[in-house]
Structure formats: C-alpha cells, structure tokens
Design a protein around this motif. Structure first.
Motif, PDB file in Angstrom:
ATOM      1  N   SER A  72      -2.609  -6.096  -0.279  1.00 43.04           N
ATOM      2  CA  SER A  72      -2.478  -5.566   1.079  1.00 43.04           C
ATOM      3  C   SER A  72      -1.401  -6.327   1.830  1.00 43.04           C
ATOM      4  O   SER A  72      -0.948  -7.398   1.396  1.00 43.04           O
ATOM      5  CB  SER A  72      -3.815  -5.660   1.822  1.00 43.04           C
TER       6      SER A  72
ATOM      7  N   LEU B  17       3.409  -1.694   9.770  1.00 42.76           N
ATOM      8  CA  LEU B  17       3.434  -0.238   9.785  1.00 42.76           C
ATOM      9  C   LEU B  17       4.235   0.325  10.952  1.00 42.76           C
ATOM     10  O   LEU B  17       4.462   1.533  11.029  1.00 42.76           O
ATOM     11  CB  LEU B  17       2.005   0.319   9.820  1.00 42.76           C
TER      12      LEU B  17
ATOM     13  N   PRO C 212      -1.016  -4.956   8.717  1.00 46.11           N
ATOM     14  CA  PRO C 212      -0.834  -3.611   9.300  1.00 46.11           C
ATOM     15  C   PRO C 212       0.231  -3.564  10.386  1.00 46.11           C
ATOM     16  O   PRO C 212       0.741  -2.472  10.692  1.00 46.11           O
ATOM     17  CB  PRO C 212      -2.226  -3.290   9.866  1.00 46.11           C
TER      18      PRO C 212
ATOM     19  N   PRO D 277      -1.861   0.024   4.685  1.00 45.80           N
ATOM     20  CA  PRO D 277      -1.311  -1.324   4.482  1.00 45.80           C
ATOM     21  C   PRO D 277      -1.773  -1.922   3.152  1.00 45.80           C
ATOM     22  O   PRO D 277      -2.268  -3.053   3.089  1.00 45.80           O
ATOM     23  CB  PRO D 277      -1.863  -2.103   5.684  1.00 45.80           C
TER      24      PRO D 277
END
Length: 674
Positions: free
Chosen positions: A261, A267, A264, A296
C-alpha cells in the motif's frame, strides 16, 4: 519414438526477449531436423528468466536412406564435361552411369546416387551447436575469452535423446567451452542445487520440485489468478495490463503474489501518473476500489518464498514507491507553477529532426495548419490555433521528462488547471490519437483540427526530405500517421480533400486500401473507386460501400454483366475503327423500342447520378444505376449493335459509350473482378 530435450541455461534473459527466443529456438531446431531428414511429430519451446528449453517428440533414430538422380551431359560431350559430372556424382567411371533418352534433347547420362541415412544423435551433434552459434538474439554479448555470442553468459547445456522406455543418451557437442550434458539447476535462491534430468516429463517435474515453473503462460495464469484472489479479498480489482503481466512473468521462475500500500494522500496526483510510476519503477499492478476509483494499494510479484510471509519484500517496495511518488508530486507541483506556454521557448532548443528544425518550428507549422483546417471540420480557428500552440508544450515539463508516455495527457491536466476551455485541453491530449487500430479517434472539432494538423505536418515534412517508409522500416511511424488521418476523416464523416503531392497521395491510397480491406471490403471494389487523383477519403469509402451494396444484389450483378458486354463491344469496335465513340446519341436513328428505352433510361440516370454524387449520396447514385438493369438486358436481347447501316451502328456504339461513361461516374467497373 525417441524425443529430444534441449535446455540452454544462462544468466537472466531479459523478459522482452523470452517468448520470441523460445519460438526462434523451436523454429531453428525443427527446420534443421527436417532438412536433415529427421521428421518429427511435435515440438514445444519454453522460456524462464534463466533458461530456454525445447522438447521435440516422435523423432526417428536414423534419417532415411535416399536416392537422388543426377542428370549429366549429353552422350558424346567433351571429356572435361564428363569428368566434372563423374566428380559431382561420386563416380569413378562413366560406365557406372546409365543413359536416358529425350525425344528432343537426345541421349544423356544419368547417375543414381544412393545416400545412406545417418544416426540421429550424430546429426543432432552437428545441428545443435550451429543453432547456438547462429541464434538471432536482438542483442547479445560475449564474455570470457571466447568469441561466442549469447544474450547473457551461458552456464550449462542439457541435451538428451531417447525413448520413454530406455535410458536416454546425451547428444554430445561443445559450445563456447561448454560440453552438453544432462545437468540443470533449479531456482536461484530456493533450490540452486544441480539436477540430473533424463527426458522432458521428468525434467518438468524436477523443475517444479526445484521451484521453477517452466511454462511462461502458466506463470502468467498463476500471477493473474493469485492477484485477482488477493485483490478480491480486499474488495478491490486489478487494473488489467497484459504487457506488464507478460513482463513480470518473464522476471520470475516461481511467482509469489503479495499486496502493498501507499499513502492515500498521493491519490491527489492524476491516476495515470501513479500507475505509470508504480508500473515503471517497481513492475507492480495497480488496483481500483468498488467505486472504480484508484486504490492506495498495489500488487507485487516476487521470485521468492519469504520466511516472514513477505513482510520485508512488501516494506521494501512500499519504501521505493513512496520515494517515487514523492518525486512525482515534486514534478507535478513544479509543472503547475507556470502556465504551459512558458515552456514554449524551451522547444527552440529541442530538435524535432535535423532536416525539419526544432519542435518550436513544428509548433508554428501546426498553429498555421490547424487554423486552416478548422473551418473545414467545424472548429473555431482561434481555438484550434490555441490548442495547436499548447499541444507540444508539455514535452518540456518535468513529468513528461520522467514519463514520456504521458505526453499529451499531462498537457491536458496542466491546461485544465490553468483555466483553458475543455475543448482546448482535450485537444492537447487527443491530438496524438489514434495511436493504433483499436484506439479511438478524436471527435471534438478542435481536437480533430489539431490531430489532422499534427499528422499531415509529419507526413508532408518527411516526404519533403525523402524520408519515406520502406518495406521493413518505418522509424517515424508514418504509416500509423496516414491511417490516423484516414480514420479521423472517415469515422467523423468529414469531406476534407487532401491537398498533398501525388506521391504522398499514392501513399494514402495504399494505406486506405489496407484499412478498407481490414474492414472487409473487396480489393477489386476499392480499386474500382480509386483513381490517381482521388483525394477525398470520405468519398472513396462511401463509394466502396455503395458499390459493394450494389454488386451484392441481383440487379447489380446483372448490370455488371451488361456493362462488361458493352465495354467489350466498344473496345473491339474502337480498336477496329481506330477511334473512340464519344458522340451524342441521335434520337432519329433509334429504330427499335429497346434502344430508345435504353437511351431514355441512360439520360435520366446520368442526370440523377450527377445530382447524387454532387451531394455525396453514393448509395443513391448506385440505386439509380441499378434501374438500368432491365433496359440493358432488353437492349442486348433485341438489338444488333453492328448493324449493316454505318450510321445506325455508330449511333448504337455511341449509346453504349454513354452507358459506360454514366456508370464510370461512380466507379471504374472494368476493375471489378469475377
């Protein structure tokens, strides 16, 4: 029957070479086997990062005995000719030859040469080293003190031959100081010990135990399936990428799929930037959530079974991706800090082509050309010029410098961010389209104008400096550019005659023929609607479609037969008389009702066809032609063209010429086959 097992074990083979190399190995060996008289039942090749392998089944133990008949000189020929024949045939005396007779050429000597078959292993010992020496790698290297070339250093050769129920033997040969044997090696980390193999079945089984999946397509299936299951468990889906899957399968021998991962917050970047960063730097797959948005997360394919379940591998990839995405944020923010046009002066320092000047000079040409094309495609000239001016500006941005495949796309993002209208921003991205046969064409008028300008400038420029495609080379993708122009015009229904020189127009014709044939059009119908001066792509495609529809009907087929009869009569009589029949039809000389009916019908159809073609209504024009079927049939049933009266004969020939010329208003029916 016996089988051959061949494995060439080396250092890591680049993934992009593997599939082609496996096929090249299969082709080279099987062709050589057939040439040597060893006809086989089946063959299959494989590739992993460290090996090329080939199995050939159903081989004979010997090549067959053969007899060759060699023709020699005539009986009574000079001794020198006879001596040469004896040497080439392996004879010691002319008495060993026989004499054959030919009714036209007389008696001549013939030798029957018997060639005994050879042991398969002996033949393979000569074939295999030559295959290695001549192997067609796109790039290869040498190592040590030898002169042998291979893609990466070759470490071992396995070559065995034998049937299922017997102990196979090693096919003996040397290559670059390596001797063939029957020893291979398993996975570099998980099972590096040597493995002795006999034949293909136990070879595959032994490799599986040693953590090597031999089949590239099976490795792809494992990666795809495991990745999909892992993603599904998290409520995610894989972003399909067949090219990346092929590459990743070529990087591993024992694929192990894991998920990582990233923050985020990344993004906020355009998703194409994130995908390109993760793909290019770590060869990982990106994912989407249930709403279709970029997640993510990413999928890693490892070549190792980690004792910690992959925690260290995942953490390492996450660390690299975090750093790369941080770089992308830096590039993106820096690029956004200045308007796109601020990068234009840098294009003056960027050479487009040595003979065609800089990228800035090209932009100036695009601005002018897009402005000229715009009114013809329904675009605002000022907006088209603005889009053309900005179309190449993202080439000097940091993001496109890092990821050239994002050119155009990043230009759209930056243009939108600085407040450019949507049609201008979209034109910046779409002016490169279509990039291939499955890519969509631009449909917005501004994007159409800039896309056509880009491709036409490319083609006219390289034609001007005589850099044209050849049969094997097209380094500037000019064929793709021409097909792009054709598709943009045809799919948008644009009437836009091409104002190019005859040689380039002929190139467009060739590309158009390819395009229409790929779409299912008959080659003869394409030829029938094309002339050397045809420059209206839409008109050509519409004519080809309309002609196809006409000739698929009974009326069209019968009309074609009537046209051919008329054309053949005219050709014969014009040749005999030494003149062309192009005069008017004299109504007073039309004696029979059938010829009067045809004359009336041709005049009416001629006028209607002119009207329809003037309105680009080629289906209507073809429909009008179809109405001529009945009067043409009736004419040839009742009328003798070559009447004894010269005036009547000439009038009837003029009528047939009028029919021929009317039909040629829409197509050259003489080019229609069948």
């Amino acid at each position: 029957m016996p089988e051959l097992l061949l494995e060439l074990f080396s250092e890591e083979i680049p993934a992009r070479f593997q599939r082609r190399a496996a096929e090249d190995l299969k082709k080279a060996v099987t062709n050589a086997l057939v040439d040597a008289g060893l006809v086989y039942e089946g063959a299959k090749a494989f590739a992993t990062p460290r090996r090329l392998a080939l199995t050939v089944s159903g081989l004979p133990v010997r090549s067959p005995d053969t007899r060759e008949q060699k023709k020699g000189p005539k009986v009574g020929a000079p001794q020198a000719a006879i001596d040469g024949f004896l040497r080439s045939a392996g004879l010691t005396s002319i008495d060993q030859a026989k004499v054959d007779s030919d009714p036209k050429k007389g008696d001549f000597y013939v030798a029957n040469i018997d060639k005994p078959g050879a042991d398969a292993i002996a033949l393979l010992s000569g074939i295999l080293p030559k295959v290695l020496t001549d192997f067609p790698w796109a790039k290869s290297m040498r190592w040590g003190s030898g002169s042998f070339n291979w893609v990466r250093p070759l470490r071992a050769i396995t070559a065995t031959f034998g049937s299922e129920n017997e102990e196979p033997v090693v096919v003996p040969f040397d290559s670059n100081e390596l001797k063939s044997g029957q020893t291979t090696f398993g996975h570099r980390f998980l099972a590096p010990e040597p493995i002795t193999v006999k034949r293909f079945d136990d070879y595959v089984t032994a490799l599986e135990r040693a953590k090597v999946v031999l089949d590239l397509d099976r490795r792809k299936d494992i990666i795809r399936s495991d990745a999909e299951h892992l993603a599904f468990a998290q409520g995610l889906s894989i972003i399909a990428d067949e090219g990346l899957l092929e590459e990743v399968a070529g990087l591993v021998e024992w694929p192990v799929v894991m998920m990582g991962s990233f923050d985020p917050d990344f993004l906020k970047l355009p998703e194409e930037v994130i995908i390109a960063t993760i793909r290019a730097n770590q060869k990982c797959f990106c994912l989407r959530d249930a709403a279709g948005k970029l997640a993510p997360n990413f999928i890693i394919t490892s070549n190792n079974v980690a004792l910690d379940g992959g925690a260290v591998i995942v953490a390492g990839n996450e660390r690299v991706i975090r750093a790369r995405l941080s770089d992308a944020v830096f590039f993106y923010n820096n690029d956004l800090a200045l308007p796109l046009e601020h990068g234009l002066p840098k294009l003056e320092d960027t050479i487009f082509h040595a003979k065609l000047g800089t990228q800035f000079a090209r932009v100036e040409r695009l601005v002018k050309l897009a402005g000229e094309i715009a009114p013809q495609v329904g675009a605002d000239p000022e907006r088209a010029r603005r889009a053309a001016m900005l179309a190449k500006a993202d080439l000097v941005t940091g993001m496109v410098g890092e990821f050239p495949e994002l050119q155009g796309l990043m230009g759209r993002y930056y243009a939108t961010a600085q407040g450019e209208p949507d049609d201008i921003a979209n034109a910046i991205e779409q002016h490169y389209r279509p990039l291939g046969p499955t890519d969509r064409v631009p449909t917005d008028p501004v994007a159409i104008a800039v896309a056509l300008a880009d491709k036409l400038d490319l083609l006219t420029g390289f034609w001007a400096i005589d850099e044209k495609p050849t049969g094997s080379r097209d380094p500037f993708a000019l064929r793709r550019a021409a097909l792009g122009v054709i598709r943009i015009i045809a799919e948008n229904g644009l009437k836009l005659p091409l104002q190019v020189d005859p040689d380039l127009l002929a190139f467009f014709h060739d590309r158009l023929k390819v395009s229409l044939r790929d779409a299912g059009a008959r080659h003869d119908l394409v030829d029938a609607v094309l002339s050397a001066e045809s420059n209206d792509i839409l008109q050509i495609t519409q004519r080809a479609d309309a002609l196809s529809a006409l000739l698929s009907s009974p009326d069209g087929q019968n009309l074609l037969a009537g046209y051919r009869r008329a054309a053949n009569i005219l050709a014969a009589e014009e040749k005999k008389d030494g003149k062309a029949y192009v005069g008017p039809v004299d109504q007073d000389l039309l004696l029979l009702p059938e010829e009067s009916a045809l004359a009336f019908a041709v005049d009416a159809v001629h006028a209607a066809v002119v009207k329809h073609t003037g309105e680009n209504d080629y289906k209507g024009a073809m429909s009008e032609l179809a109405t001529l079927r009945a009067p043409v049939d009736a004419f040839f049933e009742a009328v003798l063209v070559n009447d004894a009266d010269a005036a009547i004969r000439a009038n009837r020939l003029n009528l047939l010429a009028r029919l021929r010329d009317t039909m040629r208003l829409v197509a050259d029916f003489s080019r229609v086959a069948g």
